[in-house]
Design an enzyme around this catalytic site. Structure first.
Site, PDB file in Angstrom:
ATOM      1  N   ARG A   1      -3.329  -1.670  -6.161  1.00 17.59           N
ATOM      2  CA  ARG A   1      -2.437  -2.821  -6.029  1.00 17.59           C
ATOM      3  C   ARG A   1      -2.768  -3.777  -7.160  1.00 17.59           C
ATOM      4  O   ARG A   1      -3.837  -3.681  -7.772  1.00 17.59           O
ATOM      5  CB  ARG A   1      -2.606  -3.501  -4.675  1.00 17.59           C
ATOM      6  CG  ARG A   1      -4.012  -4.026  -4.458  1.00 17.59           C
ATOM      7  CD  ARG A   1      -4.186  -4.577  -3.059  1.00 17.59           C
ATOM      8  NE  ARG A   1      -5.598  -4.878  -2.854  1.00 17.59           N
ATOM      9  CZ  ARG A   1      -6.155  -5.100  -1.699  1.00 17.59           C
ATOM     10  NH1 ARG A   1      -5.450  -5.055  -0.612  1.00 17.59           N
ATOM     11  NH2 ARG A   1      -7.435  -5.377  -1.604  1.00 17.59           N
TER      12      ARG A   1
ATOM     13  N   MET B 286      -5.596  -6.873   9.312  1.00 20.01           N
ATOM     14  CA  MET B 286      -4.954  -6.032  10.317  1.00 20.01           C
ATOM     15  C   MET B 286      -5.789  -4.777  10.564  1.00 20.01           C
ATOM     16  O   MET B 286      -6.803  -4.568   9.934  1.00 20.01           O
ATOM     17  CB  MET B 286      -3.541  -5.704   9.890  1.00 20.01           C
ATOM     18  CG  MET B 286      -2.628  -6.906  10.001  1.00 20.01           C
ATOM     19  SD  MET B 286      -0.955  -6.552   9.535  1.00 20.01           S
ATOM     20  CE  MET B 286      -1.078  -6.278   7.805  1.00 20.01           C
TER      21      MET B 286
ATOM     22  N   ARG C 107      -3.401   3.053   8.752  1.00 17.15           N
ATOM     23  CA  ARG C 107      -3.698   1.719   8.197  1.00 17.15           C
ATOM     24  C   ARG C 107      -2.444   0.867   8.109  1.00 17.15           C
ATOM     25  O   ARG C 107      -1.353   1.377   7.899  1.00 17.15           O
ATOM     26  CB  ARG C 107      -4.239   1.836   6.768  1.00 17.15           C
ATOM     27  CG  ARG C 107      -5.556   2.528   6.646  1.00 17.15           C
ATOM     28  CD  ARG C 107      -5.878   2.686   5.161  1.00 17.15           C
ATOM     29  NE  ARG C 107      -6.813   3.748   4.942  1.00 17.15           N
ATOM     30  CZ  ARG C 107      -8.129   3.567   4.817  1.00 17.15           C
ATOM     31  NH1 ARG C 107      -8.639   2.369   4.866  1.00 17.15           N
ATOM     32  NH2 ARG C 107      -8.923   4.601   4.638  1.00 17.15           N
TER      33      ARG C 107
ATOM     34  N   GLY D  87      -8.203  -7.227   5.153  1.00 19.25           N
ATOM     35  CA  GLY D  87      -9.012  -7.212   6.369  1.00 19.25           C
ATOM     36  C   GLY D  87      -8.370  -7.842   7.597  1.00 19.25           C
ATOM     37  O   GLY D  87      -9.003  -7.958   8.632  1.00 19.25           O
TER      38      GLY D  87
ATOM     39  N   TYR E 130      13.728 -33.929 -17.538  1.00 17.72           N
ATOM     40  CA  TYR E 130      12.269 -33.835 -17.458  1.00 17.72           C
ATOM     41  C   TYR E 130      11.792 -33.863 -16.014  1.00 17.72           C
ATOM     42  O   TYR E 130      12.520 -34.261 -15.111  1.00 17.72           O
ATOM     43  CB  TYR E 130      11.599 -34.969 -18.251  1.00 17.72           C
ATOM     44  CG  TYR E 130      11.783 -36.345 -17.653  1.00 17.72           C
ATOM     45  CD1 TYR E 130      10.905 -36.820 -16.671  1.00 17.72           C
ATOM     46  CD2 TYR E 130      12.830 -37.166 -18.051  1.00 17.72           C
ATOM     47  CE1 TYR E 130      11.071 -38.077 -16.121  1.00 17.72           C
ATOM     48  CE2 TYR E 130      13.006 -38.422 -17.500  1.00 17.72           C
ATOM     49  CZ  TYR E 130      12.121 -38.875 -16.521  1.00 17.72           C
ATOM     50  OH  TYR E 130      12.287 -40.103 -15.961  1.00 17.72           O
TER      51      TYR E 130
ATOM     52  N   LYS F  20       0.824  -1.200   0.000  1.00 22.04           N
ATOM     53  CA  LYS F  20       0.000   0.000   0.000  1.00 22.04           C
ATOM     54  C   LYS F  20       0.863   1.258   0.000  1.00 22.04           C
ATOM     55  O   LYS F  20       0.654   2.173  -0.793  1.00 22.04           O
ATOM     56  CB  LYS F  20      -0.924  -0.024   1.229  1.00 22.04           C
ATOM     57  CG  LYS F  20      -1.880   1.140   1.282  1.00 22.04           C
ATOM     58  CD  LYS F  20      -2.754   1.060   2.515  1.00 22.04           C
ATOM     59  CE  LYS F  20      -3.947   0.215   2.202  1.00 22.04           C
ATOM     60  NZ  LYS F  20      -5.123   0.365   2.952  1.00 22.04           N
TER      61      LYS F  20
ATOM     62  N   HIS G  57     -15.493  -9.232   1.718  1.00 26.35           N
ATOM     63  CA  HIS G  57     -14.394 -10.059   2.235  1.00 26.35           C
ATOM     64  C   HIS G  57     -14.438 -11.463   1.637  1.00 26.35           C
ATOM     65  O   HIS G  57     -13.446 -11.992   1.140  1.00 26.35           O
ATOM     66  CB  HIS G  57     -14.504 -10.118   3.764  1.00 26.35           C
ATOM     67  CG  HIS G  57     -13.478 -11.002   4.397  1.00 26.35           C
ATOM     68  ND1 HIS G  57     -13.759 -12.300   4.743  1.00 26.35           N
ATOM     69  CD2 HIS G  57     -12.185 -10.794   4.693  1.00 26.35           C
ATOM     70  CE1 HIS G  57     -12.670 -12.833   5.258  1.00 26.35           C
ATOM     71  NE2 HIS G  57     -11.701 -11.947   5.246  1.00 26.35           N
TER      72      HIS G  57
ATOM     73  N   CYS H 174      10.421 -37.872 -10.374  1.00 31.55           N
ATOM     74  CA  CYS H 174       9.046 -38.361 -10.382  1.00 31.55           C
ATOM     75  C   CYS H 174       8.404 -38.282  -9.006  1.00 31.55           C
ATOM     76  O   CYS H 174       7.294 -38.729  -8.805  1.00 31.55           O
ATOM     77  CB  CYS H 174       8.973 -39.776 -10.946  1.00 31.55           C
ATOM     78  SG  CYS H 174       9.880 -40.972  -9.953  1.00 31.55           S
TER      79      CYS H 174
ATOM     80  N   SER I  41      15.855 -41.496 -12.267  1.00 30.73           N
ATOM     81  CA  SER I  41      14.678 -40.680 -11.955  1.00 30.73           C
ATOM     82  C   SER I  41      14.679 -40.448 -10.451  1.00 30.73           C
ATOM     83  O   SER I  41      14.682 -41.405  -9.672  1.00 30.73           O
ATOM     84  CB  SER I  41      13.400 -41.411 -12.381  1.00 30.73           C
ATOM     85  OG  SER I  41      12.290 -40.650 -11.973  1.00 30.73           O
TER      86      SER I  41
HETATM   87  C1  PEP Z   1       9.400 -41.242  -4.571  1.00 29.02           C
HETATM   88  O1  PEP Z   1       9.836 -41.846  -3.588  1.00 29.02           O
HETATM   89  O2  PEP Z   1       9.637 -40.058  -4.805  1.00 29.02           O
HETATM   90  C2  PEP Z   1       8.524 -41.924  -5.545  1.00 29.02           C
HETATM   91  C3  PEP Z   1       8.141 -41.323  -6.634  1.00 29.02           C
HETATM   92  O3  PEP Z   1       8.089 -43.161  -5.224  1.00 29.02           O
HETATM   93  P1  PEP Z   1       6.910 -43.474  -4.189  1.00 29.02           P
HETATM   94  O4  PEP Z   1       6.238 -42.199  -3.860  1.00 29.02           O
HETATM   95  O5  PEP Z   1       6.008 -44.422  -4.876  1.00 29.02           O
HETATM   96  O6  PEP Z   1       7.651 -44.078  -3.058  1.00 29.02           O
END
Ligand code: PEP
Ligand code: MG
Length: 886
Positions: free
Chosen positions: A347, A114, A103, A112, A862, A33, A465, A842, A775
């Site tokens: 803002r 504070m 304010r 709202g 990836y 602000k 709000h 993953c 991975s």
């Molecule tokens: C992990 O451990 O990150 C994974 C992808 O395998 P899980 O969650 O199945 O153990």
């Protein structure tokens, strides 16, 4: 880290015609602000002058046992005297007094949460002065009684209702029912009565010295930074690491000076849909807080020309000025005092995900921003809202529409009714879907609002709000549904003669504002229009590929529709739970000899093969990483007596046998136990069946001209030797199946491993010898690096977050400092022996924007995440690449 405020630093920044000291400073220092008041003043907009006290002072206040630093009040007096000169008024004057608002304003907006105090500077004499100067005694006494009330409330912590009895008495005396009908002399008496109430409860008289008022008010605003509701809001919003709030002291302007005055809030574009149309509301003869509090229902700004054409025109011009200055959609507050417009705030406007995408695309078209800026502009997580289900057209056409409110925040919510925030929170914790129903929400309700699937209010406008908070969260909200009569005592609502209670289900359409009886069927979202356009731009800039974690053809297809470029993790264990499969799986686990185990596995083989074939088909031409069985075997067995008996009956064995085997599989630390590749070491036949199913499925696909690209992933490897041995087995099975099937084509199946045990990362150069890819399983890697059980972390994690021992849940957002080192080391060591080693992630972090940024930095190829996060990951990957360019 919080910086220590040193007294030598400048504490007060002035904004006004004389100077704008805060221009170009940071939000971290002046709060959003404060910084924008300085900016608006500097670009020539009509802003009442004032000054901002920095967040560093707030930080110092808390570090100094809640005392204001020395010298602050002197700096403040200097700033007030500049204001006095500019406005030709005097603070506390008995002829023409200068009044101010006080304010809060942190670096991140906390609507709202504070404290605010208005009309500060009034005392007995100044009120007389104001009455004379404005020639409006009623207005002056009204302002004074509001100040005493607010000051009591905010500074002295008096309950709001303490003053009500006194007001009722006056109304009775003057025989009126509305506050607005009390005449000037009544309000004068009321001021005296309020002063008595104040003295009784506060134990001291209402302060007459305006500087004392100012000092106490500033301390109260600093104090409000740490009220439970503000702390809770910051936790929910994950706002961490701020110094505190700034305080803005600004000369008052009045929207309640009569029918030629008013106040409003507006967005430069529609925050729900993104449409480029000035959007907002105003109230005639009212103060700013009245709009936000949702007490009176305001009029849309589109109707303003009927009231004051010139002001409306000026506001439209200001919209242009602000957008070309900030190149962003703005959320503004304004007041009109006797026909003159003043800007009180601007803002960046909160908006829904849908609006964020449309505004970004439109602003590119309007040449306000570039494509790159558009990609950077949309918070990746906000795409979640575009990936939410909506109501099915057929179902909604047939729906029983009870009422229509304002479409305050889009989405489709279906749930049972809940009437208090505490109830909503408790029931949601039990897994129930609830809609929070309130007349209007207040900042105290944030926990319940967050827990509910949707919010329904009977009063309040698009900027109330409830609307603002819900929109910020992307939560469905219908506001101001006046036909819904709420009885908080009986916990029931009545809508046009029909009654609904806590057990009844309603459906809310936040996009149309409709409230419907019962459960209306919802449908999955699609990726099209501006959303697809933005995704296309994102794809041009990103380097990281985005895969998905999926283990069924349906999920694979959905992910592919969202742009997934393959599967990064197919968890095969999920496939063993359906229908008959679990029986064969259990038979395999119960088997005492390898022969019996192989017999049970043989029955599982066709199921696995079919699943893989379906997935390969859905991912035709894209890689599919199939992970071999990972969880400990006891997860497939029932633990309850009754279920164990049923299982025994089904398998034709004694219940005691099932019980015994289940008990023998019990482990103290199953996540560190007999799971992952360890299962394949003990029971190679499981690996053999799975690999056979993969290869046979791939061959079937090849014969049907489907380009299957399986990658076999071995989980939980900790030593290179494990991978060496298991790789050999996998290769042997591949060879065997190819020979058996007399397949002459090319399969090119990669064999790789997960890096999810710290030792695998530490020895990644050795492991890489036997891996075609890595991975990172950052779920387990986080678990084992922190030593936090991922299944039990919630017993203590909230305490860690509340006490700032951790800034984020490391299972949600990758701990780049610790776990990140292992990831980086894994990549570097792995590629030191195999330059082109393919590396991905993953774990759940693969769909988290800040973790994706890290993955981009350390050179992963990836990320892989759940299907619904694929678009988020695509955008986050593009943002990571663009940020790396900077
Ligand atoms: C992990 O451990 O990150 C994974 C992808 O395998 P899980 O969650 O199945 O153990
Ligand atoms: Mg794992």
């Amino acid at each position: 880290m919080a910086k220590k405020a040193s007294p030598s630093k400048k504490m007060v920044y002035y904004f006004g015609k004389t100077k704008t000291e805060g221009r170009g400073k940071s939000k971290a220092l002046l709060g959003g602000k404060g910084l924008n008041l300085a900016e608006m003043t500097a670009i020539g907009l009509p802003v009442p002058p004032g000054f901002t006290i920095t967040t560093e002072v707030c930080d110092g206040y808390y570090k100094n046992k809640q005392k204001l630093p020395a010298g602050l009040m002197d700096e403040i007096r200097k700033a007030v005297s500049v204001m006095e000169k500019e406005l030709k008024k005097k603070f506390g004057d008995d002829a023409n007094p200068l009044l101010v608002s006080v304010r809060s304003g942190a670096a991140v907006s906390m609507p709202g949460m504070m404290n605010t105090i208005l009309n500060l500077g009034l005392n007995d004499e100044a009120t007389e002065g104001l009455a004379k100067a404005t020639n409006n005694p009623r207005f002056a006494y009204d302002a004074y009684r509001r100040l005493i009330n607010m000051f009591g409330d905010v500074v002295m912590g008096m309950e709001h209702h303490t003053f009500e009895a006194a007001f009722d008495k006056i109304k009775k005396k003057y025989k009126v029912s509305e506050d607005t009908d009390v005449p000037a002399e009544g309000l004068k008496e009321l001021c005296d009565a309020y002063k008595k109430v104040f003295e009784k409860h506060a134990g001291e008289p209402f302060p007459q010295d305006p500087y004392k008022q100012l000092q106490l008010a500033i301390e109260a605003v600093f104090g409000s930074w740490n009220t439970p509701r503000a702390v809770s809001y910051r936790q929910i919003e994950n706002i961490r690491g701020l110094l505190g709030t700034a305080v803005n002291v600004q000369s008052m302007v009045y929207g309640n000076m009569g029918e030629d005055s008013g106040t409003g809030v507006a967005f430069t574009r529609n925050p729900n849909t993104g449409e480029n149309k000035f959007f907002g509301e105003f109230l005639i003869n009212a103060q700013g807080e009245d709009v936000v509090a949702g007490i009176r229902t305001p009029q849309p700004v589109a109707e303003m020309p009927k009231w004051n054409k010139a002001v409306h025109k000026q506001l439209l011009e200001i919209k242009q000025t602000l957008e070309s200055h900030y190149k962003e959609m703005q959320d503004i507050e304004f007041t009109i005092e006797k026909g003159t417009l003043f800007m009180l705030q601007t803002r960046t406007g909160k908006r829904t995900g849908v609006a964020a995408v449309k505004i970004a695309c439109d602003m590119v078209k309007e040449k306000l921003i570039t494509q790159k800026e558009a990609v950077l502009r949309v918070p990746a997580n906000d795409l979640t809202q575009l990936l939410l289900p909506s109501f099915k057209t057929t179902a909604r056409n047939a729906a029983d529409v009870l009422a229509r409110g304002l479409p305050a925040s889009p989405g489709a919510a279906v749930g049972k009714l809940s009437f208090t925030a505490a109830d909503a929170k408790a029931r949601a914790a039990e897994g129930e879907k609830v809609i929070l129903v309130r007349k209007e929400t207040s900042p105290e309700d944030v926990d319940g609002m967050h827990a509910a699937v949707g919010i329904l209010t009977s009063t309040g406008g698009m900027t109330s709000h409830a609307a603002v908070v819900a929109r910020g969260w992307g939560k469905c909200c219908v506001a101001g549904a006046g036909d819904v009569k709420i009885n908080e005592k009986t916990k029931k609502i009545t809508v046009n003669g029909r009654t609904f209670g806590a057990k009844d289900v309603l459906s809310l359409d936040g996009t149309t504002g409709e409230v419907m009886a019962g459960e209306v069927e919802t449908q999955e979202p699609t990726l099209s229009g501006d959303f697809a356009k933005l995704m296309g731009w994102a794809d041009q800039y990103r380097r990281l590929k985005v895969r998905t974690n999926a283990d069924s053809p349906a999920d694979s297809k959905r992910a592919r529709d969202f742009g997934a470029e393959g599967i990064g993790l197919c968890r095969t264990e999920h496939m063993f739970f359906e229908g008959d499969r679990i029986t064969h799986m259990r038979a395999m686990i119960l088997a005492e000899t390898e022969k019996d185990r192989r017999a049970a596995l043989k029955k599982l083989l066709p199921f696995q093969r079919k699943d893989f074939e379906g997935i390969f088909k859905a991912m035709n031409g894209l890689p599919v990483t199939v992970r071999l069985l990972d969880p400990p075997l006891h997860e497939f067995l029932p633990h309850e007596d009754k279920a164990q008996k049923e299982m025994a009956q089904e398998l034709g064995v004694k219940p005691s046998e099932v019980k015994q085997r289940t008990e023998s599989l019990h482990e103290s630390n199953p996540m560190l136990g007999h799971r992952g590749c360890r299962l394949s070491v003990t029971y190679p036949e499981i690996l053999e069946m799975q690999v056979r199913a993969i290869v046979e499925a791939a061959i079937r696909c090849a014969n049907k001209n489907i380009d299957a690209q399986p990658e076999i992933m071995i989980p939980l490897v900790g030593t290179a030797a494990e991978l060496r041995v298991l790789r050999e087995r996998v290769e042997a099975v591949i060879e065997e199946v190819v020979a058996q099937k007399k397949f002459e084509g090319k399969l090119n199946i990669l064999i790789g491993t997960m890096i999810e045990i710290p030792r695998a990362a530490l020895t990644a150069d050795e492991v890489a010898e036997y891996a075609d890819f890595f991975s990172f399983g950052t779920n387990d890697l986080t678990q084992m690096t922190f030593g936090y059980s991922r299944d039990d972390v919630n017993t203590f994690l909230p305490d860690y977050l509340d006490n700032d021992l951790l800034n984020v849940d490391p299972f949600q957002s990758l701990d780049t400092t610790g776990v990140g080192q292992l990831v980086e080391m894994g990549v570097t060591k792995g590629r030191s022996v195999k330059k082109k080693l393919k590396v991905g992630i993953c774990g759940e972090h693969g769909g988290d924007p800040s973790s994706i940024d890290f993955c981009n930095q350390v050179g992963l190829d990836y990320v892989s995440c759940s299907p619904f996060r694929v678009p988020i990951a695509r955008l986050a990957a593009a943002q990571a690449a663009l940020n790396a360019e900077k």
